[in-house]
Design an enzyme around this catalytic site. Structure first.
Site, PDB file in Angstrom:
ATOM      1  N   SER A 196      -2.676   0.622  -4.251  1.00 47.36           N
ATOM      2  CA  SER A 196      -3.151   1.784  -3.485  1.00 47.36           C
ATOM      3  C   SER A 196      -4.526   2.240  -3.953  1.00 47.36           C
ATOM      4  O   SER A 196      -4.862   2.105  -5.125  1.00 47.36           O
ATOM      5  CB  SER A 196      -2.153   2.938  -3.666  1.00 47.36           C
ATOM      6  N   ALA A 197      -5.307   2.795  -3.029  1.00 46.48           N
ATOM      7  CA  ALA A 197      -6.623   3.340  -3.382  1.00 46.48           C
ATOM      8  C   ALA A 197      -6.509   4.744  -3.963  1.00 46.48           C
ATOM      9  O   ALA A 197      -7.470   5.280  -4.513  1.00 46.48           O
ATOM     10  CB  ALA A 197      -7.501   3.386  -2.128  1.00 46.48           C
ATOM     11  N   LYS A 254     -11.163  -0.811  -1.450  1.00 45.88           N
ATOM     12  CA  LYS A 254     -10.885  -1.659  -0.290  1.00 45.88           C
ATOM     13  C   LYS A 254     -12.019  -1.417   0.709  1.00 45.88           C
ATOM     14  O   LYS A 254     -12.456  -0.284   0.820  1.00 45.88           O
ATOM     15  CB  LYS A 254      -9.550  -1.268   0.367  1.00 45.88           C
ATOM     16  N   ASP A 268       0.872  -1.162   0.000  1.00 46.86           N
ATOM     17  CA  ASP A 268       0.000   0.000   0.000  1.00 46.86           C
ATOM     18  C   ASP A 268       0.922   1.229   0.000  1.00 46.86           C
ATOM     19  O   ASP A 268       2.121   1.108   0.273  1.00 46.86           O
ATOM     20  CB  ASP A 268      -0.873  -0.045   1.271  1.00 46.86           C
ATOM     21  N   LEU A 269       0.394   2.393  -0.329  1.00 48.05           N
ATOM     22  CA  LEU A 269       1.244   3.589  -0.389  1.00 48.05           C
ATOM     23  C   LEU A 269       1.108   4.478   0.855  1.00 48.05           C
ATOM     24  O   LEU A 269       2.044   4.604   1.654  1.00 48.05           O
ATOM     25  CB  LEU A 269       0.881   4.412  -1.641  1.00 48.05           C
ATOM     26  N   ASP A 270      -0.105   5.055   1.003  1.00 44.87           N
ATOM     27  CA  ASP A 270      -0.326   6.037   2.070  1.00 44.87           C
ATOM     28  C   ASP A 270      -0.226   5.389   3.443  1.00 44.87           C
ATOM     29  O   ASP A 270      -0.987   4.478   3.759  1.00 44.87           O
ATOM     30  CB  ASP A 270      -1.719   6.675   1.920  1.00 44.87           C
ATOM     31  N   LYS A 286      -9.043   5.365   6.393  1.00 44.97           N
ATOM     32  CA  LYS A 286      -7.764   4.932   5.814  1.00 44.97           C
ATOM     33  C   LYS A 286      -8.003   3.800   4.821  1.00 44.97           C
ATOM     34  O   LYS A 286      -8.720   2.846   5.114  1.00 44.97           O
ATOM     35  CB  LYS A 286      -6.799   4.465   6.910  1.00 44.97           C
ATOM     36  N   THR A 307       1.838  10.008   4.163  1.00 45.39           N
ATOM     37  CA  THR A 307       0.804  10.901   3.642  1.00 45.39           C
ATOM     38  C   THR A 307      -0.512  10.769   4.402  1.00 45.39           C
ATOM     39  O   THR A 307      -1.401  11.591   4.222  1.00 45.39           O
ATOM     40  CB  THR A 307       0.522  10.583   2.156  1.00 45.39           C
ATOM     41  N   GLU A 366       0.114  -3.288   4.684  1.00 44.40           N
ATOM     42  CA  GLU A 366      -1.036  -2.384   4.794  1.00 44.40           C
ATOM     43  C   GLU A 366      -1.099  -1.689   6.148  1.00 44.40           C
ATOM     44  O   GLU A 366      -0.814  -2.311   7.167  1.00 44.40           O
ATOM     45  CB  GLU A 366      -2.332  -3.199   4.666  1.00 44.40           C
ATOM     46  N   ASP A 367      -1.499  -0.416   6.158  1.00 46.38           N
ATOM     47  CA  ASP A 367      -1.669   0.285   7.441  1.00 46.38           C
ATOM     48  C   ASP A 367      -3.140   0.466   7.793  1.00 46.38           C
ATOM     49  O   ASP A 367      -3.448   0.994   8.862  1.00 46.38           O
ATOM     50  CB  ASP A 367      -1.003   1.667   7.401  1.00 46.38           C
TER      51      ASP A 367
HETATM   52  C1  BG6 Z   1      -5.819   5.821   0.429  1.00 45.76           C
HETATM   53  C2  BG6 Z   1      -5.776   6.647   1.688  1.00 45.76           C
HETATM   54  O1  BG6 Z   1      -4.558   5.274   0.178  1.00 45.76           O
HETATM   55  O2  BG6 Z   1      -6.203   6.613  -0.688  1.00 45.76           O
HETATM   56  C3  BG6 Z   1      -7.091   7.383   1.899  1.00 45.76           C
HETATM   57  O3  BG6 Z   1      -5.513   5.798   2.795  1.00 45.76           O
HETATM   58  C4  BG6 Z   1      -7.447   8.191   0.651  1.00 45.76           C
HETATM   59  O4  BG6 Z   1      -6.987   8.206   3.021  1.00 45.76           O
HETATM   60  C5  BG6 Z   1      -7.472   7.263  -0.554  1.00 45.76           C
HETATM   61  O5  BG6 Z   1      -8.695   8.844   0.802  1.00 45.76           O
HETATM   62  C6  BG6 Z   1      -7.803   7.988  -1.846  1.00 45.76           C
HETATM   63  O6  BG6 Z   1      -6.749   8.867  -2.156  1.00 45.76           O
HETATM   64  P1  BG6 Z   1      -6.830  10.026  -3.222  1.00 45.76           P
HETATM   65  O7  BG6 Z   1      -5.415  10.538  -3.295  1.00 45.76           O
HETATM   66  O8  BG6 Z   1      -7.258   9.412  -4.526  1.00 45.76           O
HETATM   67  O9  BG6 Z   1      -7.799  11.028  -2.739  1.00 45.76           O
HETATM   68 MG    MG Z   2      -2.668   3.180   3.623  1.00 47.01          MG
END
Ligand code: BG6
Ligand code: MG
Length: 218
Positions: free
Chosen positions: A114-115, A145, A9-11, A45, A17, A169-170
């Protein structure tokens, strides 16, 4: 040679972030008169931008028009983009490069799952994009997710069976998605929140190369 699929996962896993998403959502929620706590943030998240705003509106008992909804989504992202504009490699979380480099030396396929629709931008900004064999982000999926879609697409792109994939994953939703996909889930963060993961570590400094080797050979 044994090859497993390592999906990150990224964030909140690769870069910190999560704090910027929190600040941007809090500002937006408060601007429409809705309270926003750390506990609520935990539930956002890993969740897509659309789903996040839907939840905030439901918590605040707010109904808005489709136009307003689009405007608020754009505002949130504008605010978030201001935070990430100045990001550089110094915001990569501790020991993430060590783990990525170790996997490379072991010839293990690596993907991003990542989402976020901003994932590619962020990876470029912190100079990590070339570490990933495949990238799947919010632009590539139709189901957020905890649906496993993002990780299943990543496994497919890596050409590794889901049961041979390992997910870092966090988020509560992300760990659930990995579990549903029948992948090994590794929670990064607080064990009291990520208790449904197969393993939980506070951060990557707690993950040894030996542990990674065991995952490769299990
Ligand atoms: C996820 C984050 O990785 O991405 C969420 O954990 C975030 O907090 C989601 O809302 C969507 O991200 P973005 O950058 O498309 O708004
Ligand atoms: Mg995350």
């Amino acid at each position: 040679m044994i090859r497993k699929g390592f999906i990150f996962d990224l964030d909140g896993v690769i870069v910190d972030t999560a704090k910027y998403h929190f600040l941007a959502w809090k500002k937006l929620a408060n601007s429409i008169g809705v309270d926003f706590t750390e506990v609520q943030n935990e539930r956002l998240k890993g969740i897509s931008r659309v789903k996040s705003l839907e939840k905030i509106l439901a918590w605040g008992n707010k109904e808005i028009s489709e136009t307003q909804f689009s405007q608020l989504m754009a505002l949130k992202n504008e605010d978030y983009l201001n935070y990430i504009e100045h990001m550089d490699a110094s915001e990569i979380l501790p020991d993430v490069p060590r783990v990525l480099n170790f996997l490379k030396t072991q010839n293990q396929p690596i993907a991003l799952g990542s989402a976020s629709k901003n994932a590619r931008t962020i990876l470029e900004q912190v100079n990590l994009k070339s570490h990933f064999d495949s990238i799947v982000d919010g632009n590539d999926v139709s189901k957020a997710k905890p649906d496993p879609e993002v990780f299943l697409i990543a496994a497919q792109l890596l050409n590794i069976a889901p049961e041979n994939c390992i997910v870092f994953e966090d988020s509560v939703a992300g760990v659930e998605a990995a579990n549903v996909a029948k992948m090994i889930s590794i929670g990064i963060g607080d064990a009291s929140i990520l208790g449904h993961a197969d393993y939980v570590f506070k951060d990557f400094t707690q993950i040894s190369n030996q542990f990674i080797n065991n995952l490769i050979n299990r």
